[in-house]
Structures are given as structure tokens and as C-alpha cells.
Scaffold this motif. Structure first.
Motif, short mmCIF file in Angstrom:
data_model
loop_
_atom_site.label_atom_id
_atom_site.label_comp_id
_atom_site.label_asym_id
_atom_site.label_seq_id
_atom_site.Cartn_x
_atom_site.Cartn_y
_atom_site.Cartn_z
N LYS A 1 0.87 -1.33 0.06
CA LYS A 1 0.01 -0.08 0.08
C LYS A 1 0.77 1.31 -0.09
O LYS A 1 1.65 1.41 0.79
N ARG B 1 5.42 3.34 1.76
CA ARG B 1 4.87 2.14 1.41
C ARG B 1 5.10 1.11 2.45
O ARG B 1 6.07 0.56 2.75
N ASP C 1 0.41 5.18 -8.89
CA ASP C 1 0.80 4.11 -7.92
C ASP C 1 0.24 4.32 -6.64
O ASP C 1 0.16 3.30 -5.63
N ASP D 1 -2.37 4.58 -3.65
CA ASP D 1 -3.38 3.93 -3.12
C ASP D 1 -4.36 4.94 -2.67
O ASP D 1 -5.69 4.93 -2.61
N LYS E 1 -8.47 8.52 -6.39
CA LYS E 1 -7.98 7.92 -5.72
C LYS E 1 -8.56 8.54 -4.00
O LYS E 1 -8.97 9.51 -4.06
N TYR F 1 -6.64 3.72 6.27
CA TYR F 1 -6.85 3.09 5.14
C TYR F 1 -7.01 1.70 5.06
O TYR F 1 -7.76 1.00 4.23
#
Length: 341
Positions: free
Chosen positions: A3, A21, A72, A74, A104, A321
Motif C-alpha cells: 500500500k 509504502r 501508484d 493508493d 484515489k 486506509y
């Protein structure tokens, strides 16, 4: 599956964008606003205008430095509050626009929660231990002073909070009356390292429970300076380091006395500090020393994570998230303190 979260921070006078990430920091771009030094404090209108200039370059650099494409990402995490309304509005509006453009989802973040969870940001190639739940967080900044029980990434209970001024405001007021410039905290910290912390005594408040109060100690400093300068007009210039060291020690003593009580009452022996004042050398040394003495497990953030940075916003955004806690596009910024949720 990995993610990737883009974090955006604009609560006060620092514009920041970061990419993480899976808790690992890929980039963390900061843009400070030097203009406020001229006025001895943050001017809200100037801050919001500077954010408008800085936010696009910060986000662009953060994405480039992370080595990813916009597609890319998320989710986009942004600071909803608390903070200066005009500054928050710039970050919120930009996050919404980018969300619509990229398709997004948005994640709103409580700025204070970000300071506490900054300990969970991992740096590539240097995996570090993180606090185990439950732990106590001492949150200290220019606008807030709290002791918070943290039972999970998103489970917070405020055990004590300031009933008037925050400890960071006390540092800034001391610097102002001593003529040290802005921001005052780092200057006091530097001078305190050269002074005698036991030379002067200042009043300490007696507040029930785990709440803090710092207005009285500021008043004590003002009367102390008034009385001594009436005798010796050069008193401040001749004793500046000792004044800073003694005042700083008083503030740290106040913070620690309540923290001792919180540990005793809860039985929790894992302690973390966060917020702008957690960069103070005296407080960092005291937390570390008390941890060794009392058998605590202590967590002291890297100084780059004590400022208002987007890495801490992104890490909270990741946790929210992952739990599906998304933000509607019509969410408005909130300047006052938010509930921990």
C-alpha cells in the motif's frame, strides 16, 4: 499487496509531503517559511499564502523522490486539523483536487495522532523497534500538552491535558521576554546547555489529576525578571544561560511529575514522546534517564519527525486506509482540537 500512501501536512507554517509504502518512508519533503521570523511568530495570512506556493512543488518532489508514479498511490492522507484554518484549507483543497484528478480515496488525519504514531514510520535499511500496545504518549508542542493512553493504532484515550497554555507556548514566551528571537524553543535549548539549571527557582502549579497548567510558571518568570531588573538592568544579559536552564528544568519537571503519576496509575511502563517540544535536548535526556532508572521502555523520535511533517500524516493514513476509514470529498478543515478517532 503493498500500500502506497501520499501524506500532506499544512497545519501551521511548514508545508510537507511524504510517501510511504507499507510503513516504510520513501520520501519526506519539507518547506519552511522563514518570513515569520521577522514578526516573532506565525502570521496566519502569510502562512496560508506560502502554503499555496509550496504545496505543489512539495508533492511533486515527494512523488519523484519516492520513485513512483502518481497512479501508484493508493490513498491520499491529509491533515484535517487542528491548526490554522487558512493553512489547513490549502492542504485540504489540494488533497481533494488531487483525489478527484487521480481517482484515489481520501483519508483525513488528526495532526496530534500523527505526532504520536510517528514512531511507527520505518526508515529504509534501518528497521527500528516500535512501541507495543498499550503505551503512554507524552504529546508536547506549541499548541498542545497531553498524556495519552494508546491501546491500538486508532484507540486513544486522553488522560491529561493542559487547562490553559501549552508547554511550547511557555518556551516561546520565555524566549520573547528574554529577547532571544523566534522560534524560541531551540534557542532556549541551546543556551540552557551552557547554564546552571539549579540556580533559579520558578513556581510550579498544583493541578489535580493528570492535567497540566503552564500559565503560572510564565507569570513567575515575568515577575522574577521584573524584580531582578529593577535591581540590575543588565540582569538578563548577565544571566541568560542560567535563566534558560532553570526555566527549562522547571517546565520539564512539570511534564515529568504528571508522567510519573500516569505510569503509576495505569501500570503502563512503555512511554513515548512526540510533538515539537520532543526535540528539546533536556526533555529527551530526562526521558531517557528516567526510563533507565525506572525500568521503562522509552521511545524518543528522530528530530526530523518532531516537526510538522507529512511522514506522520501518511503513517496514520495507512492505518486508517487499511481499516477502510475513508474521508468524504466534502470534509472541511477543523481548526480546533479533534477527537481521537
Amino acid at each position: 499487496m503493498s500500500k502506497i500512501i501520499l501524506g500532506i501536512e499544512s497545519s501551521c507554517d511548514d508545508t510537507s509531503a511524504a510517501v510511504i509504502r507499507d510503513s516504510e518512508l520513501l520520501s519526506n519533503i519539507m518547506a519552511s517559511q522563514e518570513v515569520h521570523r521577522l514578526y516573532g511568530g506565525v502570521i496566519p495570512e502569510l502562512a496560508s499564502r506560502a502554503h499555496q506556493l509550496n504545496i505543489l512543488p512539495c508533492v511533486s518532489q515527494a512523488i519523484d523522490q519516492a520513485g513512483i508514479r502518481q497512479e501508484d498511490i493508493d490513498a491520499i492522507a491529509f491533515t484535517r486539523g487542528p491548526g490554522l484554518l487558512g493553512s489547513l484549507l490549502v492542504g485540504t483543497s489540494f488533497a481533494k483536487g488531487l483525489s478527484i484528478a487521480l481517482g484515489k480515496p481520501l483519508v483525513e488525519v488528526n495532526h496530534l495522532q500523527g505526532h504520536i504514531l510517528s514512531h511507527f514510520v520505518q526508515v529504509p535499511g534501518a528497521h527500528k523497534p516500535v512501541p507495543q500496545f498499550p503505551f503512554l504518549a507524552l504529546l508536547v508542542s506549541g499548541g498542545h500538552s497531553q498524556i495519552v493512553r494508546v491501546d491500538d493504532y486508532l484507540d486513544f484515550t486522553v488522560l491529561g491535558s493542559t487547562i490553559d497554555d501549552a508547554v511550547g507556548e511557555a518556551f516561546d514566551k520565555c524566549a520573547k521576554v528574554l529577547g532571544l528571537g523566534y522560534p524560541g524553543g531551540p534557542i532556549i535549548d541551546s543556551l540552557a546547555s551552557q547554564g546552571d539549571p539549579e540556580r533559579f527557582k520558578f513556581a510550579k502549579p498544583h493541578i489535580a489529576g493528570l492535567d497540566y497548567s503552564f500559565s503560572g510558571v510564565k507569570t513567575s518568570l515575568l515577575y522574577f525578571l521584573r524584580d531582578n531588573m529593577a535591581i540590575d538592568p543588565a540582569f538578563i544579559d548577565n544571566n541568560k544561560a542560567d535563566i534558560c536552564a532553570s526555566f527549562q528544568k522547571t517546565l520539564i519537571d512539570i511534564l515529568m511529575d504528571k508522567l510519573f503519576k500516569a505510569v503509576k496509575q495505569t501500570g503502563i511502563r512503555t512511554v513515548a514522546i512526540g510533538g515539537g517540544v520532543s526535540a528539546n535536548s533536556g526533555l529527551r535526556d530526562r526521558i531517557a534517564a528516567e526510563g533507565l532508572k525506572r525500568g521503562w521502555t522509552t521511545f524518543i523520535p528522530e528530530r526530523r519527525f518532531t516537526t510538522d511533517n507529512a511522514a506522520m500524516i501518511a503513517i496514520v493514513g495507512q492505518f486508517k486506509y487499511e481499516r477502510g476509514l475513508l474521508c468524504p470529498i466534502d470534509a472541511a478543515p477543523i481548526s480546533r482540537a479533534l477527537d481521537y478517532k
